[in-house]
Design a protein around this motif. Structure first.
Motif, PDB file in Angstrom:
ATOM      1  N   ASN A 125       6.154  16.693 -31.801  1.00 28.04           N
ATOM      2  CA  ASN A 125       6.752  17.692 -30.919  1.00 28.04           C
ATOM      3  C   ASN A 125       5.801  18.159 -29.820  1.00 28.04           C
ATOM      4  O   ASN A 125       6.215  18.375 -28.694  1.00 28.04           O
ATOM      5  CB  ASN A 125       7.223  18.885 -31.743  1.00 28.04           C
ATOM      6  N   HIS A 177      15.980  21.817 -33.844  1.00 30.81           N
ATOM      7  CA  HIS A 177      16.365  21.911 -32.426  1.00 30.81           C
ATOM      8  C   HIS A 177      15.890  23.201 -31.780  1.00 30.81           C
ATOM      9  O   HIS A 177      15.692  23.258 -30.568  1.00 30.81           O
ATOM     10  CB  HIS A 177      17.881  21.768 -32.271  1.00 30.81           C
ATOM     11  N   LEU A 209      12.469  22.150 -30.561  1.00 30.48           N
ATOM     12  CA  LEU A 209      12.307  20.787 -30.050  1.00 30.48           C
ATOM     13  C   LEU A 209      11.865  20.820 -28.586  1.00 30.48           C
ATOM     14  O   LEU A 209      12.533  21.381 -27.728  1.00 30.48           O
ATOM     15  CB  LEU A 209      13.638  20.036 -30.182  1.00 30.48           C
ATOM     16  N   ARG A 237      12.126  15.332 -27.256  1.00 30.03           N
ATOM     17  CA  ARG A 237      13.539  15.005 -27.018  1.00 30.03           C
ATOM     18  C   ARG A 237      13.672  13.721 -26.194  1.00 30.03           C
ATOM     19  O   ARG A 237      14.466  12.834 -26.507  1.00 30.03           O
ATOM     20  CB  ARG A 237      14.230  16.172 -26.294  1.00 30.03           C
ATOM     21  N   SER A 257      12.383  10.640 -28.230  1.00 28.99           N
ATOM     22  CA  SER A 257      13.329  10.304 -29.288  1.00 28.99           C
ATOM     23  C   SER A 257      14.545   9.576 -28.729  1.00 28.99           C
ATOM     24  O   SER A 257      15.040   8.615 -29.329  1.00 28.99           O
ATOM     25  CB  SER A 257      13.764  11.570 -30.029  1.00 28.99           C
ATOM     26  N   ASP A 264      16.934   9.384 -32.412  1.00 24.89           N
ATOM     27  CA  ASP A 264      18.015  10.327 -32.711  1.00 24.89           C
ATOM     28  C   ASP A 264      19.245   9.635 -33.294  1.00 24.89           C
ATOM     29  O   ASP A 264      20.197  10.295 -33.722  1.00 24.89           O
ATOM     30  CB  ASP A 264      18.405  11.125 -31.460  1.00 24.89           C
TER      31      ASP A 264
END
Length: 739
Positions: free
Chosen positions: A251, A357, A360, A365, A368, A374
């Motif tokens: 992250n 989320h 995130l 994001r 991913s 995802d």
């Protein structure tokens, strides 16, 4: 289903049928320590997003599924299943649903011949008949209050003392005569909790791989007006280094130092699911090693625990390599268990994205989405780790064993079997085994069995004063420590001569462990016979004058009725023992000011308890800063009277929106953390109005200067980025605001 042997399989089909052809899973990308083997014993389509398991008395695995995490947290799609192996090849081919349509279930434990489980916010106990729920009892309506699922209580670990403990919680539970008891305990960890053979508890949080208590649960918190600092929630290792075998998107990977030049994660960022291995299918050098999951880097670390008197520390077994590491980016180990067969079992949630989320980052994001992580959502696996050269042991079906046979199992080398035998004897409450337990409890050749027998006798109300005296005199230090603790059940004037003589004899052994646990109990005995026990308090306070943990242990035995006795102690203890005086004075002042340990009170102003800001704070912030704003050591600084809350309200809004990277200074003290406070700017569920409510709440609850900022102003601050475009630093905020 008994998972005593199995064959590695590979994924060949997906099906919604409860009975399936065993899929084939390729483990080529998994690297495990030499001499061990890794096997898949359950997988999709039977499983989806498993987060916790337990084994029943037949050796079958019960599993909690949480498929709603990240993608549908109000959807009733969670379940609790029993995995079965109908063709007896060691691989699950059938799943029996016990409970379904659950919303975000997160923990279970098979105790008291029933099922204890969590469906937030409630903790339930279900009696079982033929694998079906017969009766359901609400144990706690507020076990896991509203909040981020990464930061809600979980674990449900039954310890050797017959109490059930949780991570991320300051309560423990026990069922006695059909009634559930709930009482305060120390707050511990984040996700996952484990124990050693002695009964000490271990846990962790995202950035600190292994925390633990030096001492047995609740020994230091019985005095409601003293808050100990030295013996619990201790960081057991400063080494947070990890060694993944492939680049891992995390992250905060954009922050300098999180990844190295090869894009490999450097330190723990998602530590969870610790396990002190207490099985008997590994070699002796693995006994009571502490294993820790790091799902963000697709690995499991091995630590070696070292015990020095009452202190514990952990050291990584190796540098530059891990016990288990994988190139499979879906491999997300989140929990570990010792099985009835003495092997280690891994709960693999098997998801591409496990960052909630709410926190995130755009960085993760985007990566991913680019790597299509995802899309890895409908998976889940249970893996078994075993030693190649050690055959699997034959495990008895515990439901078929007599009470006498269960007593024999208290001597077994597998901690799982000892634990379950203890529980079953207590549940059966067969008084005919009392002579066998009394014989076992005095058998010094089996010290672990002695401890189990002590608490089994305690659980069936058959523990005698004479037995405890004999055990304390003749056993090793760890067994003696438990006997000393249990003697408090007989805290009466008629027993003081015998106990005083015992303590004087034991102190002559010069054992730090014995001395410590005597210290924890002297305050209680002194309350009924100060002439015999005050001299022992003075002796131990002086002997360990440089160990604050001992001074806190001595204080822990005093109740709030012993203030006069404590004041007397201040006058009589040696003048040079400043440390003990300080501890005594702090306790006396806390009592006079009516400020008990926060574990025993509802923290925070009740007038704000129903506001939207308070609810949002509970959901988003309290997991790190605590419900009363005190902060959590090693995780987040305090909010109480924080300069950030009393200063410019726009600065506070910027921190909440964009986040803050350390170090951070609060009330003149600088805090260094391995993690970064994330902002909520990318959390679509938190509106500008919500942030305004949070600021109104926290400034009112934790300072004497309530502040407010309009939602429109917060919206304008969304575009006010830091120089780096990510979290603000304290230095940059100081340049912007003079306060």
């Amino acid at each position: 289903m008994k998972f005593f042997s199995c064959t590695v399989v590979s994924l060949v089909l997906f099906s919604c049928k409860p009975t399936v052809e065993e899929p084939v899973i390729n483990l080529d990308g998994y690297k495990i320590e030499d001499g061990f083997q890794l096997e898949v014993i359950a997988s999709e389509p039977l499983l989806e997003a498993p987060v916790a398991i337990d084994f029943d008395n037949q050796g079958r695995i019960w599993v909690v599924e949480m498929p709603g995490f990240f993608i549908g947290e109000t959807t009733p799609n969670g379940s609790i299943k029993i995995l079965e192996d109908l063709d007896n090849d060691g691989v699950a081919d059938h799943a029996k649903i016990v409970l379904d349509s659950l919303v975000m279930p997160r923990a279970l434990a098979l105790v008291y011949d029933g099922l204890l489980y969590v469906e937030p916010p409630k903790l339930w106990f279900a009696e079982l008949e033929n694998d079906k729920v017969k009766n359901k009892v609400l144990v706690d309506s507020l076990y896991a209050p509203d909040g981020n699922p990464e930061h809600q209580p979980n674990g449900l670990l039954i310890n050797i003392d017959n109490w059930i403990y949780s991570a991320k919680s300051n309560f423990r539970y026990q069922r006695k005569e059909g009634k559930w008891i709930k009482e305060p305990t120390s707050f511990r960890g984040q996700w996952g909790i484990t124990k050693d053979n002695f009964g000490r508890l271990y846990f962790n949080d995202n950035s600190r791989q292994l925390l633990g208590d030096y001492v047995l649960p609740n020994r230091l918190i019985r005095n409601k007006y003293y808050t100990p600092k030295e013996g619990q929630n201790k960081l057991l290792t400063d080494d947070q280094r990890v060694y993944p075998i492939h680049p891992t998107p995390v992250n905060r990977g954009y922050i300098k130092g999180v990844l190295n030049q090869d894009s490999l994660l450097v330190h723990f960022t998602a530590a969870c699911g610790p396990l002190v291995y207490r099985g008997n299918n590994f070699t002796d050098d693995y006994n009571q090693n502490a294993f820790v999951c790091e799902p963000a880097a697709n690995l499991i670390k091995r630590n070696i625990l070292e015990f020095n008197g009452i202190y514990t520390q952990a050291n990584q077994a190796w540098q530059e390599r891990e016990f288990l590491a994988s190139t499979d980016e879906g491999f997300r180990p989140v929990n570990l268990s010792t099985g009835p067969d003495g092997n280690m079992y891994i709960v693999d949630m098997h998801r591409g994205v496990i960052q909630h989320h709410a926190y995130l980052s755009p960085y993760l994001r985007n990566i991913s989405a680019k790597k299509k992580l995802d899309s890895i959502v409908d998976f889940g696996r249970i893996l078994k780790v075993s030693k190649k050269d050690i055959p699997n042991q034959k495990v008895p079906i515990l439901t078929n064993l007599s009470a006498n046979k269960l007593v024999d199992l208290l001597k077994d080398s597998n901690g799982w079997l000892r634990d379950r035998a203890q529980q079953l004897i207590i549940f059966k409450n067969d008084k005919k085994v009392i002579p066998l337990l009394n014989e076992l409890v005095k058998n010094v050749e089996h010290p672990l069995a002695q401890i189990h027998a002590l608490y089994t006798l305690k659980g069936i109300d058959a523990l005698s004063f004479e037995t405890l005296i004999a055990v304390a005199k003749n056993s090793n230090a760890e067994v003696g420590a438990h006997a000393i603790i249990l003697l408090e059940s007989f805290l009466e004037k008629k027993h003081t001569n015998t106990v005083a003589n015992l303590f004087n004899e034991l102190l002559g052994k010069n054992s730090m462990i014995i001395d410590f646990y005597i210290s924890t109990t002297l305050g209680g005995w002194a309350s009924v016979d100060k002439e015999q026990f005050i001299p022992l308090i003075t002796l131990l306070s002086w002997k360990y004058k440089n160990h604050k943990i001992f001074q806190e242990a001595l204080i822990s035995g005093f109740s709030n009725k012993n203030i006069a006795l404590q004041m007397e102690l201040i006058e009589t203890i040696h003048a040079k023992n400043i440390l003990f005086k300080d501890v005594l004075l702090k306790n006396i002042n806390q009592f006079k000011d009516e400020k008990p340990n926060s574990l025993y009170v509802q923290i925070g102003p009740s007038k704000d308890a129903r506001t939207n800001g308070a609810k949002l704070y509970s959901q988003i912030c309290s997991a790190c800063h605590n419900s009363g704003g005190e902060g959590i050591e090693g995780l987040a600084p305090p909010l109480l009277n924080s300069d950030y809350l009393k200063g410019n309200v726009e600065k506070l809004a910027l921190v909440l929106l964009h986040g803050l990277q350390g170090p951070v200074t609060v009330s003149g003290k600088q805090y260094h953390f391995n993690s970064t406070m994330p902002g909520v700017i990318n959390n679509e569920q938190v509106s500008d109005k919500d942030l305004s409510s949070i600021i109104s709440y926290i400034t009112n609850a934790f300072t004497n200067k309530q502040q407010h900022i309009d939602a429109n102003k917060i919206n304008a601050l969304r575009s006010k980025k830091s120089k780096t475009g990510v979290e603000y630093s304290e230095a940059e905020l100081k340049e912007m605001f003079t306060d």
